[in-house]
Design a protein around this motif. Structure first.
Motif, short mmCIF file in Angstrom:
data_model
loop_
_atom_site.label_atom_id
_atom_site.label_comp_id
_atom_site.label_asym_id
_atom_site.label_seq_id
_atom_site.Cartn_x
_atom_site.Cartn_y
_atom_site.Cartn_z
N UNK A 16 4.40 -0.80 7.22
CA UNK A 16 2.98 -0.45 7.28
C UNK A 16 2.13 -1.71 7.20
N UNK A 17 1.29 -1.98 8.20
CA UNK A 17 0.27 -3.01 8.05
C UNK A 17 -0.91 -2.42 7.27
N UNK A 18 -1.35 -3.10 6.22
CA UNK A 18 -2.33 -2.49 5.31
C UNK A 18 -3.50 -3.44 5.09
N UNK A 19 -4.72 -2.93 5.30
CA UNK A 19 -5.93 -3.71 5.05
C UNK A 19 -7.06 -2.74 4.70
N UNK A 20 -7.65 -2.91 3.52
CA UNK A 20 -8.79 -2.09 3.09
C UNK A 20 -8.49 -0.59 3.24
N UNK A 21 -7.41 -0.15 2.62
CA UNK A 21 -6.98 1.24 2.75
C UNK A 21 -6.87 1.94 1.39
N UNK A 22 -7.78 1.63 0.46
CA UNK A 22 -7.69 2.23 -0.86
C UNK A 22 -7.83 3.76 -0.82
N UNK A 23 -8.51 4.27 0.18
CA UNK A 23 -8.74 5.72 0.25
C UNK A 23 -7.52 6.49 0.73
N UNK A 24 -6.66 5.84 1.51
CA UNK A 24 -5.57 6.58 2.16
C UNK A 24 -4.17 6.08 1.82
N UNK A 25 -4.04 4.87 1.26
CA UNK A 25 -2.72 4.26 1.10
C UNK A 25 -1.78 5.12 0.26
N UNK A 26 -2.26 5.61 -0.86
CA UNK A 26 -1.38 6.35 -1.76
C UNK A 26 -0.82 7.62 -1.11
N UNK A 49 -5.68 -9.45 3.22
CA UNK A 49 -6.68 -9.79 2.20
C UNK A 49 -7.80 -8.75 2.12
N UNK A 50 -7.52 -7.66 1.45
CA UNK A 50 -8.44 -6.53 1.39
C UNK A 50 -9.60 -6.79 0.43
N UNK A 51 -10.72 -6.16 0.72
CA UNK A 51 -11.92 -6.32 -0.10
C UNK A 51 -12.09 -5.17 -1.09
N UNK A 52 -11.13 -4.25 -1.11
CA UNK A 52 -11.20 -3.12 -2.03
C UNK A 52 -9.99 -3.16 -2.96
N UNK A 53 -9.58 -2.03 -3.50
CA UNK A 53 -8.49 -1.97 -4.48
C UNK A 53 -7.12 -1.75 -3.84
N UNK A 54 -7.00 -2.06 -2.56
CA UNK A 54 -5.74 -1.81 -1.85
C UNK A 54 -4.56 -2.50 -2.52
N UNK A 55 -4.67 -3.78 -2.83
CA UNK A 55 -3.54 -4.53 -3.41
C UNK A 55 -3.16 -3.96 -4.78
N UNK A 56 -4.16 -3.62 -5.57
CA UNK A 56 -3.91 -3.03 -6.89
C UNK A 56 -3.13 -1.72 -6.76
N UNK A 57 -3.55 -0.88 -5.82
CA UNK A 57 -2.87 0.39 -5.59
C UNK A 57 -1.45 0.16 -5.09
N UNK A 58 -1.28 -0.79 -4.18
CA UNK A 58 0.05 -1.09 -3.63
C UNK A 58 1.00 -1.56 -4.74
N UNK A 59 0.51 -2.42 -5.62
CA UNK A 59 1.35 -2.92 -6.71
C UNK A 59 1.76 -1.80 -7.66
N UNK A 60 0.84 -0.88 -7.91
CA UNK A 60 1.15 0.25 -8.78
C UNK A 60 2.23 1.14 -8.15
N UNK A 61 2.11 1.36 -6.85
CA UNK A 61 3.12 2.17 -6.15
C UNK A 61 4.47 1.48 -6.19
N UNK A 62 4.50 0.17 -5.92
CA UNK A 62 5.75 -0.58 -5.88
C UNK A 62 6.41 -0.63 -7.26
N UNK A 63 5.61 -0.73 -8.31
CA UNK A 63 6.18 -0.79 -9.66
C UNK A 63 6.79 0.55 -10.08
N UNK A 64 6.30 1.63 -9.47
CA UNK A 64 6.79 2.97 -9.82
C UNK A 64 7.99 3.39 -8.99
#
Length: 329
Positions: A16-26, A49-64
């Motif tokens: 998945x290429x991911x950029x500024x997808x905090x609304x849909x990534x999860x 390099x997203x301007x929203x919480x995308x990276x934070x959400x991705x890290x949470x998913x990966x840690x789980x």
């Protein structure tokens, strides 16, 4: 017939290429991890390099879930992200999913079935646009209609069989590697361009209508216009680099735009009879809106949405500069 490497359930890498997808990534990743597929899967997120919480959400998913891997995509561009994820993967099947899309529970199982049955190097299905707001629902209706986007099977459905291109795609990894992956010079139209090279290399691109991917349309007129302008712009680049890839369906939007503007201007300056082509297009839009809409609100919104899609695509195609992707010849 070429069989996939390994067991009846070969390992799959979902990229998945991911950029500024905090609304849909999860929800997108959840739809992948909840598949009924019996074989091993990994999910590789190429985070720009997203301007929203995308990276934070991705890290949470990966840690789980250890099946989820994050790779950095410093440019944020789709083609580079896909190539970075491809290089990270080792599995014989590579499935592309966008971070604002959701796949049904049997998607990966169907993909392996179709790849093995057909011997294709890339399979894909229907880009099933589904909106949440009234505007998004209107755009979704236009995107799933031949009146809005032409008769591409991945938009409107149809019989299974070989095609020129598909939405997203599920690939034999060795076929992708053999052609060098995605062309990173392309900001848009990577799929069209990639599938052309796959076919030139002897591969079959196969459409199966059972493969439904939920796609979330743009939520504003401005975003929709920008999207379709870029589509037209980059489709022109593909046609320049690969002769013979253009057809009448792709020429319809620029012809409609030029014809409508010329008709309107000449009708004002010379004679009202010259309004006739513009009137024909207007009647086409009215008829299409009646056909597509499911409510009065959608009908009136389609009077804006359809010309936006057609004319933005046409403007992008006409104005596409030759310098976007310089010739390598």
């Amino acid at each position: 017939m070429q069989e996939l490497i390994g067991s009846p359930h070969p390992s799959i890498s979902v990229i998945l290429p991911v950029l500024n997808e905090q609304s849909h990534l999860e929800s997108s990743v959840r739809s992948i991890l909840s598949q009924d597929y019996q074989g091993p899967i990994e999910v590789i997120l190429a985070i720009g390099p997203s301007k929203d919480r995308t990276l934070e959400i991705a890290k949470r998913i990966a840690s789980a879930d250890s099946r989820v891997v994050i790779v950095e995509n410093p440019t944020g561009k789709t083609a580079m992200g896909l190539n970075l994820a491809l290089r990270q993967s080792l599995n014989p099947v590579v499935v592309r999913v966008d971070a604002h899309a959701e796949i049904p529970q049997n998607y990966l199982s169907l993909i392996v079935e179709v790849l093995n049955k057909t011997g294709a190097v890339n399979v894909g299905g229907v880009m099933a646009a589904v909106g949440k707001t009234i505007f998004e629902k209107t755009v979704a209706g236009a995107m799933r209609s031949a009146f809005g986007v032409g008769a591409s099977r991945f938009h409107t459905g149809g019989e299974a069989g070989p095609v020129d291109t598909v939405y997203l795609g599920a690939f034999r990894r060795e076929a992708l590697i053999a052609i060098g992956g995605f062309d990173e010079r392309f900001t848009r139209a990577q799929d069209w361009e990639l599938n052309f090279r796959l076919r030139e290399n002897g591969g079959v691109i196969y459409f199966d209508p059972r493969l439904h991917v939920t796609y979330r349309p743009r939520s504003t007129v401005r975003a929709l216009a920008k999207q379709y302008f870029e589509y037209g712009r980059w489709r022109r680049v593909v046609s320049r680099r690969h002769k013979g890839t253009i057809n009448y369906r792709y020429l319809a939007p620029p012809v409609a735009l030029v014809g409508f503007l010329a008709s309107a201007i000449l009708g004002l300056l010379l004679s009202p009879i010259l309004f006739f082509p513009a009137a024909i297009y207007t009647l086409f839009v009215l008829g299409a809106a009646v056909k597509i809409s499911s409510s009065i609100r959608e009908f009136f919104l389609l009077l804006l949405v359809l010309p936006t899609m057609h004319f933005a695509w046409g403007a992008g195609f006409i104005s596409s500069p030759k310098t976007l992707v310089p010739s390598s010849e």
